[in-house]
Design a protein around this motif. Structure first.
Motif, PDB file in Angstrom:
ATOM      1  N   LEU A 124       1.939  -4.260   6.323  1.00  0.00           N
ATOM      2  CA  LEU A 124       1.138  -4.647   5.161  1.00  0.00           C
ATOM      3  C   LEU A 124       2.023  -5.090   4.003  1.00  0.00           C
ATOM      4  N   ARG A 125       3.200  -4.461   3.855  1.00  0.00           N
ATOM      5  CA  ARG A 125       4.164  -4.894   2.833  1.00  0.00           C
ATOM      6  C   ARG A 125       4.571  -6.354   3.074  1.00  0.00           C
ATOM      7  N   TYR A 126       4.839  -6.649   4.335  1.00  0.00           N
ATOM      8  CA  TYR A 126       5.253  -8.008   4.700  1.00  0.00           C
ATOM      9  C   TYR A 126       4.161  -9.020   4.339  1.00  0.00           C
ATOM     10  N   LEU A 127       2.932  -8.745   4.787  1.00  0.00           N
ATOM     11  CA  LEU A 127       1.851  -9.690   4.501  1.00  0.00           C
ATOM     12  C   LEU A 127       1.584  -9.783   3.001  1.00  0.00           C
ATOM     13  N   ALA A 128       1.709  -8.644   2.318  1.00  0.00           N
ATOM     14  CA  ALA A 128       1.497  -8.651   0.866  1.00  0.00           C
ATOM     15  C   ALA A 128       2.561  -9.514   0.191  1.00  0.00           C
ATOM     16  N   VAL A 174      -0.704  -8.828  -4.423  1.00  0.00           N
ATOM     17  CA  VAL A 174      -1.460  -7.712  -3.859  1.00  0.00           C
ATOM     18  C   VAL A 174      -1.078  -6.455  -4.620  1.00  0.00           C
ATOM     19  N   GLU A 175      -2.080  -5.714  -5.084  1.00  0.00           N
ATOM     20  CA  GLU A 175      -1.777  -4.440  -5.732  1.00  0.00           C
ATOM     21  C   GLU A 175      -1.662  -3.373  -4.662  1.00  0.00           C
ATOM     22  N   TRP A 176      -0.494  -2.704  -4.630  1.00  0.00           N
ATOM     23  CA  TRP A 176      -0.268  -1.758  -3.551  1.00  0.00           C
ATOM     24  C   TRP A 176      -1.231  -0.576  -3.613  1.00  0.00           C
ATOM     25  N   SER A 177      -1.676  -0.254  -4.816  1.00  0.00           N
ATOM     26  CA  SER A 177      -2.632   0.851  -4.939  1.00  0.00           C
ATOM     27  C   SER A 177      -3.909   0.533  -4.154  1.00  0.00           C
ATOM     28  N   GLU A 178      -4.250  -0.746  -4.063  1.00  0.00           N
ATOM     29  CA  GLU A 178      -5.430  -1.148  -3.297  1.00  0.00           C
ATOM     30  C   GLU A 178      -5.211  -0.881  -1.806  1.00  0.00           C
ATOM     31  N   VAL A 179      -3.995  -1.151  -1.332  1.00  0.00           N
ATOM     32  CA  VAL A 179      -3.670  -0.881   0.074  1.00  0.00           C
ATOM     33  C   VAL A 179      -3.788   0.617   0.348  1.00  0.00           C
ATOM     34  N   ASP A 180      -3.227   1.407  -0.549  1.00  0.00           N
ATOM     35  CA  ASP A 180      -3.306   2.862  -0.381  1.00  0.00           C
ATOM     36  C   ASP A 180      -4.753   3.338  -0.366  1.00  0.00           C
ATOM     37  N   GLN A 221      -5.484  -5.410   5.997  1.00  0.00           N
ATOM     38  CA  GLN A 221      -4.833  -6.657   5.586  1.00  0.00           C
ATOM     39  C   GLN A 221      -5.862  -7.725   5.199  1.00  0.00           C
ATOM     40  N   ALA A 222      -7.058  -7.641   5.755  1.00  0.00           N
ATOM     41  CA  ALA A 222      -8.077  -8.624   5.380  1.00  0.00           C
ATOM     42  C   ALA A 222      -8.644  -8.355   3.985  1.00  0.00           C
ATOM     43  N   PHE A 223      -8.750  -7.065   3.631  1.00  0.00           N
ATOM     44  CA  PHE A 223      -9.380  -6.697   2.357  1.00  0.00           C
ATOM     45  C   PHE A 223      -8.378  -6.600   1.204  1.00  0.00           C
ATOM     46  N   MET A 224      -7.087  -6.404   1.487  1.00  0.00           N
ATOM     47  CA  MET A 224      -6.161  -5.884   0.469  1.00  0.00           C
ATOM     48  C   MET A 224      -5.948  -6.813  -0.725  1.00  0.00           C
ATOM     49  N   HIS A 225      -6.105  -8.124  -0.534  1.00  0.00           N
ATOM     50  CA  HIS A 225      -5.870  -9.018  -1.674  1.00  0.00           C
ATOM     51  C   HIS A 225      -7.170  -9.383  -2.380  1.00  0.00           C
ATOM     52  N   ARG A 226      -8.200  -8.615  -2.112  1.00  0.00           N
ATOM     53  CA  ARG A 226      -9.506  -8.827  -2.730  1.00  0.00           C
ATOM     54  C   ARG A 226      -9.924 -10.294  -2.663  1.00  0.00           C
ATOM     55  N   PRO A 227     -10.066 -10.807  -1.428  1.00  0.00           N
ATOM     56  CA  PRO A 227     -10.362 -12.233  -1.271  1.00  0.00           C
ATOM     57  C   PRO A 227     -11.781 -12.580  -1.711  1.00  0.00           C
ATOM     58  N   MET A 266      15.124 -16.076   0.907  1.00  0.00           N
ATOM     59  CA  MET A 266      14.055 -16.768   0.197  1.00  0.00           C
ATOM     60  C   MET A 266      12.910 -15.831  -0.153  1.00  0.00           C
ATOM     61  N   PRO A 267      13.163 -14.723  -0.863  1.00  0.00           N
ATOM     62  CA  PRO A 267      12.043 -13.856  -1.216  1.00  0.00           C
ATOM     63  C   PRO A 267      11.083 -14.582  -2.149  1.00  0.00           C
ATOM     64  N   LEU A 268       9.826 -14.269  -2.033  1.00  0.00           N
ATOM     65  CA  LEU A 268       8.838 -14.946  -2.857  1.00  0.00           C
ATOM     66  C   LEU A 268       8.761 -14.262  -4.215  1.00  0.00           C
ATOM     67  N   PRO A 269       8.467 -15.018  -5.247  1.00  0.00           N
ATOM     68  CA  PRO A 269       8.339 -14.395  -6.561  1.00  0.00           C
ATOM     69  C   PRO A 269       7.158 -13.435  -6.592  1.00  0.00           C
ATOM     70  N   GLY A 270       7.279 -12.410  -7.378  1.00  0.00           N
ATOM     71  CA  GLY A 270       6.168 -11.480  -7.536  1.00  0.00           C
ATOM     72  C   GLY A 270       6.044 -10.489  -6.406  1.00  0.00           C
ATOM     73  N   THR A 271       7.074 -10.380  -5.572  1.00  0.00           N
ATOM     74  CA  THR A 271       7.024  -9.423  -4.481  1.00  0.00           C
ATOM     75  C   THR A 271       7.122  -8.001  -5.017  1.00  0.00           C
ATOM     76  N   ASP A 272       6.291  -7.126  -4.498  1.00  0.00           N
ATOM     77  CA  ASP A 272       6.307  -5.729  -4.907  1.00  0.00           C
ATOM     78  C   ASP A 272       7.686  -5.135  -4.641  1.00  0.00           C
ATOM     79  N   PRO A 273       8.261  -4.428  -5.625  1.00  0.00           N
ATOM     80  CA  PRO A 273       9.612  -3.874  -5.436  1.00  0.00           C
ATOM     81  C   PRO A 273       9.693  -2.861  -4.294  1.00  0.00           C
TER      82      PRO A 273
END
Ligand SMILES: Nc1ncnc2c1ncn2[C@@H]1O[C@H](COP(=O)(O)OP(=O)(O)OP(=O)(O)O)[C@@H](O)[C@H]1O
Ligand SMILES: [Mg+2]
Lengths: 302, 277
Positions: free
Chosen positions: A98-102, A108-114, A143-149, B1-8
């Motif tokens: 999920l980190r990768y896709l985010a 993507v707000e990670w709190s939403e994933v959690d 992964q479908a919901f996490m970015h609030r599409p 090539m990390p994308l901008p705005g990537t969560d730390p």
């Protein structure tokens, strides 16, 4: 407001087999749209056309007002997609995946994933390869919901989920819809989406056979009555009653399919000497299965 | 090539398609590096006893002419010649090709057959961008192997006294990197065009064999001669490759890589993506 999904004459052939024959579909924004049909009806084909993974043979698909063929990346940014058979990278943990896709999506707000993982009781520290089928499916849903599409396109989202998680999923769909998102989900069975869907479309052999709201379908609920007469069954009289959709006679019993009010039936049969009336409960499923199995038009409400 | 705005909180190697593709190959690269290092060390250890064999030159003069040129046997009495004929003219090219073609095939066709490509494509990233990052990761991996080869070759030469200079080793390793990259990119292209891993392996493998046959035929038959220069094998191997300097032929290899990459970029937009399963 523009439609969330609008297709016109959308057609897809695979080397000779026609998977979708000129689909015209409009999904209102903010609605939950159940896309139903038997195996091979063309549900997955439609969904892959909407997400830009397939190229239409002819016709167009617009998603959120954007032409999918010419602006796939903008569409894909605003869509949350769950494939019919979700597969993640087995060597990554749920969290890593999920980190990768985010990271690829951005914003993507990670709190939403959690929050989503919590709702599904999903352990994000486990590798996908070691998760059960249902738990992998949950990762696919997150992964479908996490970015609030703005639009969720979900191909048979509840496969592999236990009943508790199915209920959890349905409540997430309801929440997404209330916050303004449109949800397009495919399924084989009406009862699965009945509770959340505003509208259902029924597809058979690549053709839309019916689009209706749930209340419209409910109005079509039919009942089965077995009426036993003292003497012979007055079959022709029964057939003449508009609400009686079907009559089968065995000995002195008439097996009736009744759509709508029973008032006229009761009034008409009384003089013929009724020995017994037996009623069978039916539900929406029965209406619905008719669309799957019968070549002719299903019963209409008189 | 990390994308901008990537969560730390995102691990470094999961910040882009390029980095993730490198992450996928990290264990493989360690294995390949160890294998290549062992190979070079073994050959280097054989070299002193080979050098001290009596009448070695007389033996080689009996080899047919094309064998002498193909494996550079006449030069086998020097350290460069020995390592060239033992490793850089066949063994190492094959290893680089196997690694690169395997990677190239897995990057797109492999993901498509596994079913993981679906979700990756339904992101804001364009297919062009994804293919470009994957191509870059492929070349980076091959380059890393080339770097390992360079370090090991130089270390062996210096410690055993084979007389392979820094530039000699550079041309040899660079030719392996360019050759591997070109055929790896062809595998990526075939995978992107067809979505089938078997074809993504078969097409570059067949082309590599054809290129080798053309190269050898050019050595055997003079009428083939002008054509053999089209062969990436001849472009990579004819000059040495150890100690061949930096021939113009390397530019053709680099150009080949660039052309194949550019041709690959639009391929995923032109076809249907196979459904998982
Ligand atoms: N890549 C393909 N090549 C050939 N035929 C295909 C391909 N994909 C789908 N089809 C055919 O298109 C038709 C519709 O398939 P689709 O997968 O869209 O059905 P579905 O409604 O999703 O079915 P299910 O409920 O089983 O998932 C089927 O007849 C199928 O065989
Ligand atoms: Mg399907």
């Amino acid at each position: 407001m523009e439609a969330a999904v609008r297709t016109s004459g959308l057609r897809k052939e695979f080397r000779g087999t026609v998977a979708l024959q000129g689909l015209d579909l409009v999904v209102p924004p903010g609605s939950v749209f159940g896309y139903l049909g038997p195996n091979g009806a063309g549900k997955t084909t439609t969904i892959r056309l909407l997400t830009g993974l397939l190229r239409p043979t002819s016709g167009t698909a617009e998603v959120l007002g954007l032409d999918v063929a010419s602006r796939p990346d903008e569409v894909q940014r605003r869509v949350g997609y769950l494939p019919g058979r979700f597969v993640g990278y087995p060597d990554l943990t749920g969290g890593e995946y999920l980190r990768y896709l985010a990271a690829l999506r951005g914003g993507v707000e990670w709190s939403e994933v959690d929050r989503l993982a919590d709702r599904f009781e999903l352990d994000l520290a486990r590798r996908l390869g070691t998760l059960s089928h249902g738990n992998q499916q949950k990762v696919g849903l997150v992964q479908a919901f996490m970015h609030r599409p703005d639009l969720l396109v979900l191909d048979e989202p509840t496969t592999g989920l236990d009943p508790i998680m199915q209920a959890e999923f349905l409540s997430l769909v309801g929440e997404a819809s209330r916050s303004g998102a449109t949800v397009f989900l495919s399924s084989h069975i009406l009862s699965e989406v009945e509770a959340v869907a505003d509208t259902v479309a029924i597809l058979r052999e690549g053709e839309l056979v019916r689009t209706a709201t749930i209340p419209e379908l409910r109005a079509q609920v039919v009942r089965r009555w077995d009426v036993t007469f003292v003497h012979e069954v007055p079959a022709d009289v029964l057939r003449a009653i508009p609400q009686v959709a079907e009559v089968r006679v065995r000995d002195r019993t008439a097996h009736l399919v009744l759509a709508g009010s029973a008032e006229e039936l009761l009034r008409t049969v009384a003089p013929y000497g009724v020995e017994n009336v037996e009623t069978h409960e039916t539900d929406l499923t029965e209406v619905f299965l008719r669309y799957y199995t019968h070549e002719e038009e299903p019963w209409r409400v008189a | 090539m990390p994308l901008p705005g990537t969560d730390p909180g995102t691990p470094f190697l999961l910040r882009s398609v390029y980095l993730k593709s490198l992450r996928d190959v990290r264990h493989g690269l360690v294995g390949w590096s160890i294998g290549i290092a062992l190979l070079v060390i073994t050959e280097s250890l054989i070299w002193p006893s080979f050098r001290d064999m009596p009448d070695i030159e007389k033996l080689f003069s009996q080899y047919p002419d094309y064998m002498q040129r193909l494996f550079d046997v006449s030069a086998m009495t020097s350290g460069i010649g020995f390592i060239n004929s033992e490793l850089f003219t066949l063994m190492l090219p094959v290893l680089f090709l196997v690694h690169a073609i395997g990677r190239g095939a897995r990057l797109v066709a492999g993901e498509e057959e596994d079913g993981t490509l679906d979700v990756l494509l339904v992101t804001p990233l364009s297919t062009t961008r994804i293919l470009l990052e994957k191509a870059a990761a492929l070349v980076t991996g091959v380059f890393a192997l080339g770097l390992v080869l360079y370090v090991v070759t130089m270390t062996c030469s210096l410690s055993i006294g084979m007389g392979i200079g820094p530039l000699d080793a550079l041309s040899g390793c660079l030719s392996m990197v360019l050759l591997g990259s070109e055929f790896g990119l062809i595998a990526l292209a075939a995978g992107a065009a067809t979505g089938r891993k078997s074809l993504a392996v078969a097409v570059p493998a067949a082309l590599a064999v054809a290129a080798y046959v053309l190269y050898v035929a050019g050595l055997l038959v003079t009428s083939v001669d002008p054509w053999q220069h089209l062969s990436p094998m001849e472009q990579a191997l004819a000059s040495g490759p150890l100690g061949g300097g930096l021939p113009l032929d390397f530019l053709w290899l680099a150009l080949g890589c660039a052309v194949v990459t550019v041709a690959t970029l639009p391929m995923l937009d032109r076809r249907d993506i196979a459904a998982p399963g």
